[in-house]
Design a protein around this motif. Structure first.
Motif, short mmCIF file in Angstrom:
data_model
loop_
_atom_site.label_atom_id
_atom_site.label_comp_id
_atom_site.label_asym_id
_atom_site.label_seq_id
_atom_site.Cartn_x
_atom_site.Cartn_y
_atom_site.Cartn_z
N TRP A 70 2.35 9.16 -2.66
CA TRP A 70 1.16 9.13 -3.50
C TRP A 70 1.47 8.43 -4.82
O TRP A 70 2.63 8.18 -5.13
N ASP A 106 0.84 -1.21 0.00
CA ASP A 106 0.00 0.00 0.00
C ASP A 106 0.87 1.25 0.00
O ASP A 106 1.53 1.56 0.99
N ARG A 118 5.37 12.52 2.47
CA ARG A 118 4.12 12.13 1.80
C ARG A 118 4.45 11.03 0.81
O ARG A 118 5.57 10.90 0.34
N ALA A 175 0.26 4.37 0.31
CA ALA A 175 -0.05 5.41 1.30
C ALA A 175 0.66 5.15 2.63
O ALA A 175 1.02 6.09 3.33
N ARG A 181 4.80 5.14 -7.76
CA ARG A 181 4.60 5.76 -6.46
C ARG A 181 5.70 6.78 -6.21
O ARG A 181 6.87 6.56 -6.54
#
Length: 148
Positions: A37, A23, A35, A25, A53
Motif C-alpha cells: 500500500w 503500480d 500486502r 498494488a 510504498r
C-alpha cells in the motif's frame, strides 16, 4: 558498494510494462509480499515521485520512496526503511523498446547498496545483493506472465 542488475524482455510496449511494474498494488501478488500500500501518495501521480510504498513481508516491512517516475521510460526508488542491515543507494528500472514487428520491451533493474553492519560489510552486502537480485528476477518473471 554492491551493484546488481537483472533484465528481462517483455512481449508488450514500454508504456504497458511500466504501468504494471509501477503500480504499487501489484506488488502484493509477488511471493513473500502479503500486502502493499501507499503510506504517502506521489506529488503528481499516485505512484509517482515522493510516493512511499510499503511492502508487508509478514514479519517485516520495507518502505520505498519513489525518486523517479517517467511513464514508459524509467522508475527509480530508494529503500528508506528496512529490517535488513543495508544502506540503499537506490534502484532504477529502465524500459527499452526493442525493434521488430511486434511490441517488445527490455526492462533493466539496477540497484546499489552497502551493508550497515560494523563487521563483515562486504560479505553481508554481497549476500543481500544476491538475494535482492533473485527477488527482482522472480518479480520480472511474474510480471512477464501477467503481460502475456
Amino acid at each position: 558498494m554492491q551493484s546488481l542488475h537483472v533484465s528481462r524482455v517483455f512481449e508488450a510496449d514500454a508504456a504497458t510494462v511500466f504501468d504494471v511494474i509501477s503500480d504499487h498494488a501489484g506488488y502484493a501478488s509477488l511471493p513473500g509480499v502479503r500486502r502493499a500500500w501507499l503510506r504517502r501518495t506521489g506529488d503528481a501521480h499516485r505512484d509517482g515521485v515522493n510516493a512511499e510504498r510499503v511492502l508487508d513481508l509478514g514479519l517485516a516491512r520495507i518502505v520505498e520512496r519513489i525518486t523517479e517516475y517517467e511513464p514508459g521510460n524509467a522508475l527509480g526508488y530508494r529503500i528508506i526503511e528496512s529490517p535488513l542491515p543495508i544502506e540503499h543507494a537506490g534502484a532504477r528500472l529502465t524500459f527499452e523498446p526493442l525493434p521488430g514487428p511486434t511490441a517488445r520491451t527490455r526492462v533493466h533493474w539496477r540497484s546499489q547498496l552497502r551493508a550497515s553492519t560494523p563487521l563483515a560489510q562486504a560479505p553481508v552486502a554481497f549476500a543481500i545483493a544476491r538475494q535482492m537480485a533473485f527477488a527482482y528476477g522472480v518479480a520480472l518473471r511474474i510480471w512477464g506472465r501477467r503481460l502475456r
